[in-house]
Design a protein around this motif. Structure first.
Motif, short mmCIF file in Angstrom:
data_model
loop_
_atom_site.label_atom_id
_atom_site.label_comp_id
_atom_site.label_asym_id
_atom_site.label_seq_id
_atom_site.Cartn_x
_atom_site.Cartn_y
_atom_site.Cartn_z
N ALA A 100 16.74 -19.33 -4.71
CA ALA A 100 15.97 -19.54 -5.95
C ALA A 100 15.76 -18.11 -6.67
O ALA A 100 15.70 -18.14 -8.08
CB ALA A 100 14.59 -20.27 -5.49
N HIS A 101 15.75 -17.08 -5.78
CA HIS A 101 15.36 -15.69 -6.38
C HIS A 101 16.32 -14.77 -6.54
O HIS A 101 15.99 -13.39 -6.88
CB HIS A 101 13.95 -15.21 -5.48
CG HIS A 101 13.03 -16.10 -5.79
ND1 HIS A 101 11.66 -16.07 -5.04
CD2 HIS A 101 12.42 -16.97 -6.87
CE1 HIS A 101 11.00 -16.93 -5.56
NE2 HIS A 101 11.42 -17.58 -6.62
N GLN A 114 6.07 1.36 -10.70
CA GLN A 114 6.36 0.54 -11.74
C GLN A 114 6.63 -0.92 -11.28
O GLN A 114 6.45 -2.06 -11.58
CB GLN A 114 7.41 0.99 -12.53
CG GLN A 114 6.79 2.20 -13.44
CD GLN A 114 7.87 2.73 -14.52
OE1 GLN A 114 9.09 2.39 -14.16
NE2 GLN A 114 7.72 3.69 -15.27
N THR A 115 7.60 -0.84 -9.96
CA THR A 115 7.88 -1.95 -9.32
C THR A 115 6.77 -2.84 -8.80
O THR A 115 6.72 -4.01 -8.80
CB THR A 115 8.91 -1.63 -8.28
OG1 THR A 115 9.91 -0.73 -8.66
CG2 THR A 115 9.35 -2.83 -7.45
N LEU A 116 5.77 -2.06 -8.18
CA LEU A 116 4.51 -2.48 -7.52
C LEU A 116 3.72 -3.09 -8.78
O LEU A 116 3.38 -4.43 -8.19
CB LEU A 116 3.89 -1.51 -6.86
CG LEU A 116 2.74 -1.99 -6.26
CD1 LEU A 116 2.95 -3.06 -5.03
CD2 LEU A 116 1.95 -0.82 -5.60
N SER A 117 3.60 -2.64 -9.74
CA SER A 117 2.87 -3.14 -10.68
C SER A 117 3.25 -4.50 -11.25
O SER A 117 2.61 -5.52 -11.71
CB SER A 117 2.58 -2.08 -11.73
OG SER A 117 3.73 -1.74 -12.40
N GLN A 124 6.45 -15.03 -8.81
CA GLN A 124 7.58 -14.94 -7.85
C GLN A 124 7.10 -14.34 -6.57
O GLN A 124 7.45 -14.73 -5.51
CB GLN A 124 8.71 -14.66 -8.45
CG GLN A 124 9.82 -14.36 -7.70
CD GLN A 124 11.12 -13.78 -8.07
OE1 GLN A 124 11.54 -13.94 -9.36
NE2 GLN A 124 12.01 -12.97 -7.23
N THR A 125 6.33 -13.19 -6.73
CA THR A 125 6.01 -12.55 -5.63
C THR A 125 5.07 -13.28 -4.62
O THR A 125 4.98 -13.34 -3.51
CB THR A 125 5.28 -11.29 -6.02
OG1 THR A 125 6.16 -10.32 -6.88
CG2 THR A 125 4.72 -10.23 -4.76
N TYR A 126 4.35 -14.12 -5.22
CA TYR A 126 3.18 -14.79 -4.54
C TYR A 126 3.83 -16.01 -4.05
O TYR A 126 3.39 -16.70 -2.66
CB TYR A 126 1.85 -15.02 -5.48
CG TYR A 126 1.24 -13.79 -5.92
CD1 TYR A 126 0.18 -13.38 -5.18
CD2 TYR A 126 1.40 -13.57 -7.25
CE1 TYR A 126 -0.54 -12.24 -5.59
CE2 TYR A 126 0.78 -12.33 -7.79
CZ TYR A 126 0.04 -11.80 -7.04
OH TYR A 126 -0.67 -10.67 -7.45
N GLU A 127 4.78 -16.77 -4.46
CA GLU A 127 5.56 -17.57 -3.91
C GLU A 127 6.31 -16.82 -3.05
O GLU A 127 6.54 -17.88 -1.84
CB GLU A 127 6.64 -18.34 -4.95
CG GLU A 127 7.53 -19.25 -4.56
CD GLU A 127 8.72 -19.57 -5.75
OE1 GLU A 127 9.39 -20.58 -5.19
OE2 GLU A 127 8.48 -19.19 -6.62
N LEU A 183 3.79 -8.13 5.54
CA LEU A 183 4.42 -6.91 5.93
C LEU A 183 5.95 -7.25 5.25
O LEU A 183 6.56 -6.28 4.63
CB LEU A 183 4.53 -6.33 6.97
CG LEU A 183 4.74 -4.84 7.32
CD1 LEU A 183 3.46 -3.92 6.24
CD2 LEU A 183 4.66 -4.19 8.66
N GLN A 184 6.48 -8.38 5.79
CA GLN A 184 7.86 -8.81 5.48
C GLN A 184 7.69 -8.88 3.85
O GLN A 184 8.93 -8.65 3.35
CB GLN A 184 8.20 -10.01 6.06
CG GLN A 184 9.44 -10.38 5.48
CD GLN A 184 10.82 -9.47 6.04
OE1 GLN A 184 10.34 -8.65 7.04
NE2 GLN A 184 12.04 -9.71 5.42
N THR A 185 6.87 -9.31 3.35
CA THR A 185 6.75 -9.66 1.83
C THR A 185 6.97 -8.38 1.11
O THR A 185 7.71 -8.19 0.13
CB THR A 185 5.72 -10.51 1.36
OG1 THR A 185 5.56 -11.79 2.16
CG2 THR A 185 5.52 -10.69 0.01
N MET A 186 6.21 -7.46 1.67
CA MET A 186 6.25 -6.08 1.02
C MET A 186 7.57 -5.47 1.18
O MET A 186 8.09 -5.06 0.22
CB MET A 186 5.27 -5.18 1.59
CG MET A 186 3.86 -5.59 1.42
SD MET A 186 2.33 -4.83 2.15
CE MET A 186 2.61 -3.14 1.64
#
Length: 653
Positions: A100-101, A114-117, A124-127, A183-186
């Motif tokens: 999907a991503h 900038q990537t973090l913000s 999509q990050t929370y998904e 941690l894996q999401t980050m």
């Protein structure tokens, strides 16, 4: 009346089956990893203990005959199969997330901040975090049920007969697995795991593992990377343990304890109070099992992500032939038919290919031309307003200090400087002082500060100290990852665009255009290609020269401590453009007069196609070791400072 059915794109007949096969290959490898982990979680020790009498009786007669319990420990249709199915589901949810991503190309955001913000504001990050959390939630009961009773990882323990108590040890392990998901999401966004790199280096024939020669090359590539992936999973599991200890005992303990009691009270006779236990559950044995569980769940995620990233960028071949060899639209997919197809709907096939390829290459040229130019803002529409009548007189522009005549000397210079400071506070008044005032200022500075102090407070010295301090701070991984503006991504963004820069698009475009031009000498029966060769040569020459010129004058950001001007993505494109231009010029140079290519254009094309010289070796220190980039920059600043001091001394004399 039924509507006209939508026309199916011809590439779907060949592309979709190929993508399905690649996904199936990824799922098969993930299933094998899940089965291996299911075997590692099997209770082999309990089986041996329970069958010890049986084994002692049969040791003399059938020492190598396995017992039924040993058989069910590894047989897929049984407990091992159930564990395999659940673990495979943990990895399959991440594969669906990747489908999907996924994206193609390098992220061209200038800094990690900038990537973090941008990630924090993206749904999509929370998904992604949600599905990693669901995956760890599924893995938790599998791991807990696989542990023996001696590990004390059951949710309910009994004291003094039938007094049920909630066990905090599995609760901590569940929070630890949730921390692994966080941690894996980050890491998923920090390492840009969603990227599909179409320019992955293909291993040479001599580099293939002879033991894996029976497997396809893509499987070999995945299996060769799995040991390094497993080592990275151990490292990430240990890192997650330290983070889990902080999060659990500082933020999550009371909340998780109350939530677990509320969930289990309907099923067990638990105490009505929600007082936390006086002792902490994290002993050495529990921490070791947490690392074990974290390594297994991280390996499922990493193995699936690695396999997906490698299988999905396989060469577009089927049985050693291009995927389009069996296409129904052969003229639109095979090279030899492109020159002859002149009656196509939207024009000759070569004209369409030429227009598309030239548009892609000229997009690089347009970005380079637009770099550094201010954005053109739309002119606001003039408002029909009635000019207001002036009530007061305009401001006076004469001197602030009133004098009968013109004042000169030190007093006049100071008054002029004060007047300028009052009117323009941002300007530096020292440069406007008279020679006498400058001499007085320099004398006062010499009386108050020594030569060493003046040198230490000089702008060049302060700037050099600031750059050294910045370089040392940016070497810290956490700080550098957030604030560093790498030359690689900034230059790729300027040449290839944002938010993603994919060199494979431009590489394939240049190769297709140049190879079609070269082969047209023998295969173009109608002579349609030669009319566009001159334009191809001019465009390739202009693109190469402009990109090289931009790279020379492209500034390095002050947060980049290395100062190295390298961008592998752009360099790869330049190499392909030089090679293609060299081939086209070599083939068509004898016909340059017919193609209307002047001698100057041919000379510029040959210069652009020439390979750049290798950089000179770095200077060496007294021990004979090559100096680092920071040392070379420091020496260059010192030389510039000494030259500036020499010039100032000559001016004083």
């Amino acid at each position: 009346m039924a509507g006209t059915p939508a026309r199916r794109a011809p590439y779907k007949d060949t592309l979709q089956p190929a993508l399905h096969r690649r996904f199936s290959s990824t799922a098969i490898l993930l299933l094998a990893v899940s089965y291996l982990e299911a075997l590692l979680l099997a209770s082999w020790s309990s089986c041996e203990q329970s069958t010890q009498p049986r084994l002692s009786q049969l040791r003399n007669r059938h020492a190598l005959t396995p017992t039924p319990l040993d058989f069910w420990s590894w047989f897929p249709i049984g407990p091992a199969g159930v564990r395999t199915a659940i673990i495979f589901t943990c990895g399959l949810s991440i594969l669906i997330l990747r489908i999907a991503h996924y994206h193609v190309g390098l992220k061209t955001t200038e800094s990690g901040l900038q990537t973090l913000s941008a990630s924090l504001l993206n749904l999509q990050t929370y998904e992604t975090g949600f599905w990693y959390g669901i995956s760890s939630l599924l893995f938790c009961p599998v791991f807990l049920f696989s542990m023996s009773d001696t590990s004390n990882l059951r949710w309910i323990t009994y004291f003094s007969g039938d007094r049920a108590r909630l066990n905090e040890r599995p609760l901590f392990l569940a929070c630890y697995l949730g921390t692994c998901a966080l941690l894996q999401t980050m890491a998923h966004y920090r390492l840009d795991i969603d990227r599909l790199d179409l320019s992955l280096p293909k291993p040479k024939a001599g580099e293939q593992n002879k033991k894996l020669a029976v497997l396809p090359r893509s499987f070999q590539n995945v299996l060769v990377q799995l040991p390094a992936v497993f080592a990275g999973c151990i490292k990430q599991a240990v890192s997650a343990l330290f983070l889990a200890l902080v999060l659990y005992y500082v933020f999550l303990r009371s909340f998780a304890w109350g939530w677990a009691l509320g969930f289990l009270r309907p099923f067990y006779n638990l105490p009505k109070t929600s007082i936390l236990p006086p002792s902490w559950p994290s002993d050495v044995y529990l921490l070791a099992r947490c690392i074990y569980a974290g390594t297994l769940v991280n390996f499922v995620w990493s193995a699936g992500n690695t396999a997906f990233s490698i299988f999905m960028v396989k060469e577009p071949l089927k049985n050693g032939k291009p995927l389009t060899s069996e296409s129904k639209d052969a003229n639109g997919t095979r090279r030899q038919a492109i020159y002859c197809d002149i009656d196509r709907k939207d024009g000759p096939m070569w004209a369409q290919v030429y227009a598309i390829c030239m548009e892609v290459l000229k997009s690089i040229e347009s970005r380079v031309d637009e770099y550094g130019k201010p954005a053109v803002a739309a002119a606001p529409e003039p408002a029909a307003t009635v000019p207001k009548q002036r009530v007061f007189a305009p401001l006076r522009q004469d001197s602030i200090f009133y004098h009968q005549g013109h004042t000169t000397g030190l007093k006049g210079g100071v008054e002029a400087a004060w007047d300028q400071l009052a009117r323009a506070p941002g300007a530096t008044p020292v440069s406007e002082l008279s020679p006498l005032a400058k001499k007085t200022w320099k004398g006062a500075k010499d009386r108050m500060l020594s030569k060493e102090q003046q040198e230490a407070l000089s702008p060049d010295r302060l700037r050099g100290e600031f750059e050294q301090w910045t370089a040392s701070v940016m070497k810290i991984e956490l700080v550098g990852a957030l604030f560093r503006h790498d030359f690689r991504t900034r230059f790729a963004a300027a040449v290839l665009g944002t938010p993603y820069a994919e060199p494979a698009l431009y590489v394939n475009t240049a190769q297709a255009l140049c190879q079609l031009s070269v082969h047209s000498l023998a295969e173009d029966q109608f002579g349609n290609v030669h009319r566009d060769v001159a334009s191809i040569v001019r465009t390739l020459t202009a693109v190469i020269r402009k990109v090289e010129a931009l790279k020379v004058r492209f500034p390095s950001h002050w947060t980049d401590p290395t100062g190295v001007k390298e961008s592998p993505e752009v360099d790869q494109i330049l190499d392909v453009l030089r090679t293609g231009l060299e081939q086209v010029v070599a083939k068509f140079e004898p016909y340059s007069s017919d193609l209307r290519l002047s001698l100057g254009e041919l000379r510029m094309a040959k210069e652009a196609a020439a390979k750049p010289e290798e950089p000179a070796p770095r200077a060496q220190d007294a021990m004979g070791k090559p100096k680092s980039v920071e040392e070379e920059k420091t020496e260059s600043r010192r030389a510039q400072r000494r030259e500036q001091q020499r010039i100032e001394m000559e001016q004083v004399r």
